[in-house]
Write an enzyme that holds these catalytic residues in place. Structure first.
Site, PDB file in Angstrom:
ATOM      1  N   HIS A 255       0.847  -1.185  -0.099  1.00 45.94           N
ATOM      2  CA  HIS A 255       0.150  -0.001   0.083  1.00 45.94           C
ATOM      3  C   HIS A 255       0.931   1.271   0.045  1.00 45.94           C
ATOM      4  CE1 HIS A 255       0.463  -1.100   4.133  1.00 45.94           C
ATOM      5  NE2 HIS A 255       0.577   0.027   4.619  1.00 45.94           N
ATOM      6  N   LEU A 256       0.263   2.331  -0.822  1.00 47.62           N
ATOM      7  CA  LEU A 256       1.297   3.338  -0.892  1.00 47.62           C
ATOM      8  C   LEU A 256       0.475   4.582   0.258  1.00 47.62           C
ATOM      9  CD1 LEU A 256       3.038   5.510  -2.575  1.00 47.62           C
ATOM     10  CD2 LEU A 256       0.861   5.831  -3.904  1.00 47.62           C
TER      11      LEU A 256
END
Length: 748
Positions: free
Chosen positions: A650-651
């Protein structure tokens, strides 16, 4: 890797006879030519005090190649002489191993050691070697390896093995040599399957075929017996003729898929819902506190008997470092007298901080015989556990308690940043304090064993109650502050140590096939072949074997099952989805999740994933621009944590004001303002240039608090927050020049 080794079943039976020798062992070595079978047996025999015999078909006939019948005869003779035996043949399929599993009947243990190296490596070794016992070298060796690869069938417990050890690289081999080399005539090893790769990891099926995971359609399986078949022919390589069949029909594939015996669990550190919860504990107060061993052993057995019915299929393991431990001997005998189930409670010799990596015993919870200050230091178990767990344990312990009274315990979830979590798969440490009978130590009871026994009973009760609470939540997503879905939408990302609330939620983390990026695994139907270099395969296996606690699965669940979490999703596509961080560390804080199964963290990505990362960056950038339209004073960074504590790539899209009540401690701050935070643009460029990402360890999280603009130092979070609310210093030139900072001047 040996870190990912899991146990199907482990048992150390109580014999009550300390001087009785254990059963001889028949170790069937399994591997292609050049995998190192002879070297393995020679190394073990060189360092072991146990009597061993090596039965090698290449030399069985007066130094020349012989037959399997000769091997069986020599092995049977060695067993009658009281020796354990290495069967040094390729043993590549079930049929080749079957006769050796009959040796000695029930009076011998049957083990397999699988040297499952890439075929490319085996060919390289075989071609280069000279003076081989069976004269299998040079170009002839390469041809033999290539012909044998499609026929290789990995062993299973159902064949009749008590124990199977898989070695995928030289580190695994060295650890297996140490395990067998350390066996004395009185020692035995736990039963089960160790080191088999997880079902979602890429595994080698010869030089041409690689699988990633089970195909739900039933066309292929991750079971090790599923292998590519070739057209019928015969091959004679110094052992019995091996037949190849044309292909496995769908019914056989279905049968294989259902017969997978492995209790697939996660490694290194935290475990899946299928793992067996296991508490490893030392004898409390009998070392430095000098408690009477007879009385202590009585209490241990009494409390084990009391709690054994409350832990379901979980296990209790009494551990001591010494081979001749008196407390282990006493407890083993007394437990046998009370007929305590040896599948649920047994004794074990080993270093409690390295049970998994050195001895193959996977314990997700360990007990620490702590001091009242709950501090490192002293000696024995307490010093060893704090040292092995690193600073993360000390910090996590402080968040739970600052001191401990005799007879009490405290359960401490071990942060994923701890080496003990990553290497051994330990998810919890239970600190427990017993009574002190040592006049040289504080609070000595001066031989008052009435009070001493009362406190020791309380200590074990408290310890086991703590373990029971963990067992009861086993298989439930105990989602710490960032895993809990909120009405407002979103999940909070957890930094390796968290200090917020935690909640529980039922977990349903069923793996499903990814619809994208199929080039990263093999489609069995296509018949296409690809040759992956050894280094790449080994790197992949390392990345794929990281373990995750149940609470850390929340983001993975959202990514894989978005229909169950519609209330928290802001945007979704085939590749990514967007959600709020429920405990944002700034005015605006989003998470962009990859929807590709098997990408747990930034450590799992390679050059092939660049298109996906660019998509994630573009989506994150779009949302940052949206927020800039609403508030031009904001600026943003997009990036990844080097060591995330929650599963699923996840960013982070986070504004640089850091104006949030949820930013509470040094770890929160440093996880976004130090090199621990990897900018998205830098990650993408590094992947394109060198094919991998340079990660930073969690030492960055302990750095002093500094303003992310002017770099001034501050003593605590309140002072830092007060400063950054008014600091107008420009951001660093590096941030501004490399596109790592997103602001209104760039897009509006």
């Amino acid at each position: 890797m040996m870190e990912s080794m899991e146990i199907d079943r482990e048992k150390a039976p109580f014999t009550g006879e300390e001087n009785k020798e254990t059963k001889p062992i028949v170790v069937v070595l399994v591997g292609l030519p050049g995998s190192g079978k002879s070297t393995f047996s020679d190394e073990v025999m060189r360092i072991s005090s146990r009597p061993w015999a090596r039965v090698c078909q290449d030399t069985i006939n007066n130094g020349k190649s012989g037959t399997k019948i000769q091997c069986l005869s020599v092995a049977a003779t060695a067993l009658k002489d009281g020796k354990s035996v290495f069967i040094d043949r390729c043993n590549i399929d079930r049929e080749q191993r079957a006769d050796f599993l009959k040796l000695g009947g029930q009076q011998t243990e049957k083990h397999a050691v699988v040297l499952d190296h890439p075929a490319k490596l085996c060919i390289s070794r075989s071609v280069k070697r000279t003076g081989h016992e069976g004269n299998l070298q040079g170009g002839k060796a390469a041809a033999v390896v290539n012909q044998m690869v499609p026929k290789k069938e990995l062993p299973k417990l159902s064949e009749g093995f008590d124990r199977i050890t898989f070695c995928h690289d030289e580190r695994d081999v060295k650890e297996a040599v140490n395990v067998y080399g350390s066996l004395s005539p009185l020692d035995s090893l736990p039963s089960g399957c160790f080191g088999q790769k997880k079902s979602d990891a890429k595994i080698q099926l010869g030089i041409m075929k690689f699988l990633k995971k089970v195909d739900p359609s039933g066309n292929a399986g991750s079971d090790p017996t599923v292998r590519q078949k070739c057209s019928p022919n015969k091959l004679s390589v110094g052992e019995d003729t091996v037949l190849q069949r044309s292909k496995m029909d769908s019914a056989a594939l279905e049968k294989v898929g259902k017969s997978n015996e492995l209790d697939i669990t996660s490694t290194s550190g935290a475990n899946s819902a299928n793992s067996i919860p296991t508490l490893a504990f030392p004898s409390i107060s009998t070392a430095d506190f000098q408690f009477n061993l007879e009385k202590a052993s009585d209490i241990i057995v009494e409390k084990v008997e009391e709690f054994i019915g409350r832990i379901g299929k979980a296990r209790l393991v009494l551990v001591d470092l010494s081979q001749g431990s008196k407390i282990l001997s006493l407890v083993k005998t007394k437990a046998a007298q009370k007929n305590i189930d040896s599948n649920k409670f047994f004794t074990f010799v080993g270093d409690i901080t390295r049970l998994h990596s050195q001895r193959g015993l996977h314990c997700n919870v360990i007990a620490n015989a702590a001091n009242w200050r709950l501090k490192p230091g002293g000696g024995g178990v307490n010093a060893a556990i704090f040292k092995a767990a690193g600073s993360a344990l000390e910090i996590a312990t402080k968040e739970k308690a600052v001191s401990l009274s005799p007879g009490k315990s405290v359960v401490v979830p071990l942060p994923s940043s701890s080496p003990l979590f990553a290497r051994e798969g330990v998810t919890h440490v239970i600190h427990v304090l017993g009574p002190n009978m040592n006049p040289m130590r504080p609070d000595c009871l001066k031989d008052d064993y009435v009070q001493g026994c009362k406190i020791l009973r309380e200590a074990y009760s408290s310890l086991f109650e703590g373990f029971v609470s963990i067992v009861r939540s086993h298989g439930v997503a105990s989602i710490h502050n960032s895993g809990r879905p909120l009405e407002s939408g979103g999940f909070q990302e957890v930094i390796p140590t968290n200090d917020d609330q935690k909640a529980k939620r039922e977990a349903d983390y069923e793996s499903e096939r990814s619809k994208k990026y199929k080039g990263l695994r093999l489609d069995l139907k296509s018949g296409a072949s690809s040759l992956m270099d050894e280094e790449k395969i080994q790197d992949k296996s390392v990345n794929m074997t990281k373990s995750w606690a149940s609470w850390a699965q929340a983001l993975h669940d959202v990514a894989m099952h978005p229909n169950k979490h519609k209330n928290v999703i802001l945007e979704i596509s085939d590749d990514v989805l967007v959600m709020n961080d429920a405990y944002p560390k700034a005015q605006r804080h989003l998470l962009v999740l990859a929807r590709v199964d098997g990408l747990d963290s930034i450590a799992d990505i390679c050059r092939e994933h660049v298109p996906l990362l660019k998509t994630m960056h573009a989506v994150g950038l779009k949302w940052a621009v949206k927020f800039l339209n609403e508030n031009k004073s904001l600026s943003f960074r997009l990036g990844y944590h080097s060591v995330p504590s929650m599963r699923q790539l996840h960013l982070h899209v986070i504004s640089q004001d850091f104006d949030s009540i949820h930013l509470k401690n040094k770890k929160h701050w440093n996880s976004f303002t130090t090199p621990f935070f990897l900018d998205s643009v830098v990650v993408i460029k590094e992947l394109e240039d060198v094919g991998r990402v340079t990660l930073k360890d969690d030492k960055c999280l302990a750095m002093e608090l500094r303003c992310h603009r002017c770099r001034s130092a501050h003593p605590n979070i309140p002072r830092l927050k007060s400063h950054i609310s008014s600091c107008q210093a420009p951001f660093s030139a590096d941030l501004l020049q490399n596109g790592r900072l997103v602001s209104s001047t760039d897009f509006l």
